[in-house]
Design an enzyme around this catalytic site. Structure first.
Site, PDB file in Angstrom:
ATOM      1  N   SER A 148       0.800  -1.215   0.000  1.00 42.55           N
ATOM      2  CA  SER A 148       0.000   0.000   0.000  1.00 42.55           C
ATOM      3  C   SER A 148       0.836   1.270   0.000  1.00 42.55           C
ATOM      4  O   SER A 148       0.287   2.364   0.046  1.00 42.55           O
ATOM      5  CB  SER A 148      -0.902   0.022   1.251  1.00 42.55           C
ATOM      6  OG  SER A 148      -0.129  -0.043   2.428  1.00 42.55           O
ATOM      7  N   CYS A 149       2.157   1.143  -0.087  1.00 46.00           N
ATOM      8  CA  CYS A 149       2.982   2.341   0.051  1.00 46.00           C
ATOM      9  C   CYS A 149       3.000   3.171  -1.218  1.00 46.00           C
ATOM     10  O   CYS A 149       3.344   4.342  -1.191  1.00 46.00           O
ATOM     11  CB  CYS A 149       4.414   1.966   0.433  1.00 46.00           C
ATOM     12  SG  CYS A 149       5.282   1.042  -0.857  1.00 46.00           S
TER      13      CYS A 149
END
Length: 284
Positions: free
Chosen positions: A115-116
């Site tokens: 999710s970065c």
């Protein structure tokens, strides 16, 4: 074990009638903490069920293990909710003697985080260098019939038991090139569903997954291509669209990536040489 579904009261509204209360069945979502050697390693939100498969698959996707003998015992740790019931939300996994614990530096977690939003050549290079299997080139004459590939979404949908009850989970199914279903898993997270499939394969001693297709119910992201590649899966097919970086990684690693597989048509974004139509290899 944790509950796969939960029941809640919901207010049903309609333009053609009065409001009414009804009971709705929803897919459960709970945190799962993964510990390695008694140390916290990761936390993921998942639908309870097949949790040992999830942990095993996550460790494959992280490059920690790739053979079943590298993963020792797994157990649920003690934990209770406010009603005194066992939560089953913490799993401790033991690696076999000689298997190093993973690097937990910030740099590594930036690369592995789903999710970065970090992307680019460095990430793709890191994936390809961490593979212990690689992918075999397409066989002479292809291998996977287009008709078989197009039939997989419907096969997957018919077997989605949790989705049938809730409408709120993703699915991942592992098929042979002949269309035989080997494993299907569902989860609120598409990446968790894939990890559960790969973890099943690891624990069954099936890695690398040569001659298989991973069919997913949603879109194909960079992380799903990464997971398929690290498990030795040569074909990833999605009902919806792939991302641009997913296509780039598939091209780089030699994986056949298909999207918008619906009915009689499918878009093939990379390495179509594994596909055949009427016995003839597809080439452009």
């Amino acid at each position: 074990m944790g509950r796969v579904t939960q029941r809640r009261k919901v207010l049903k509204l309609s333009l053609a009638g009065p409001p009414r209360r009804r009971e709705d069945i929803m897919a459960a979502e709970e945190p799962l903490e993964i510990r390695l050697g008694r140390k916290p390693f990761s936390v993921t939100m998942r639908t309870p069920g097949d949790d040992f498969d999830l942990v095993a698959g996550f460790l494959v996707s992280e490059g920690v293990v790739w053979q079943p003998e590298q993963l020792g015992a797994m157990r649920f740790c003690a934990g209770e909710d406010e009603d005194g019931r066992q939560t089953y939300n913490v799993i401790e996994a033991q690696l076999a003697p000689g298997v190093p614990l993973p690097d937990t530096s910030l740099e590594r977690h930036v690369y592995t985080s789903s999710s970065c939003g970090i992307c680019g050549t460095a990430s793709i290079d890191a994936v390809t260098k961490n593979s212990h299997f690689g992918l075999e080139p397409p066989p002479e004459g292809g291998g996977l019939a287009l008709e078989t590939l197009l039939a997989l979404p419907d096969q997957l949908r018919r077997r989605q038991q949790v989705f049938e009850r809730t409408g709120g989970v993703h699915a991942a199914g592992l098929f042979t090139f002949d269309g035989e279903l080997l494993c299907l898993r569902e989860d609120v997270g598409r990446h968790n569903a894939v990890d559960k499939v790969i973890g099943w394969a690891l624990r069954e001693g099936r890695l690398p997954l040569r001659g298989t297709v991973l069919q997913v119910s949603g879109r194909a992201s960079f992380e799903l291509v990464q997971k398929a590649y690290l498990a030795g899966i040569p074909v990833l097919s999605a009902v919806s669209a792939p991302s641009s970086l997913a296509v780039e990684l598939a091209e780089e690693t030699g994986l056949t990536l298909a999207g918008f597989s619906r009915g009689e048509t499918v878009n093939v974004y990379s390495h179509p040489g594994r596909l055949v139509r009427a016995g003839v290899e597809i080439s452009v």
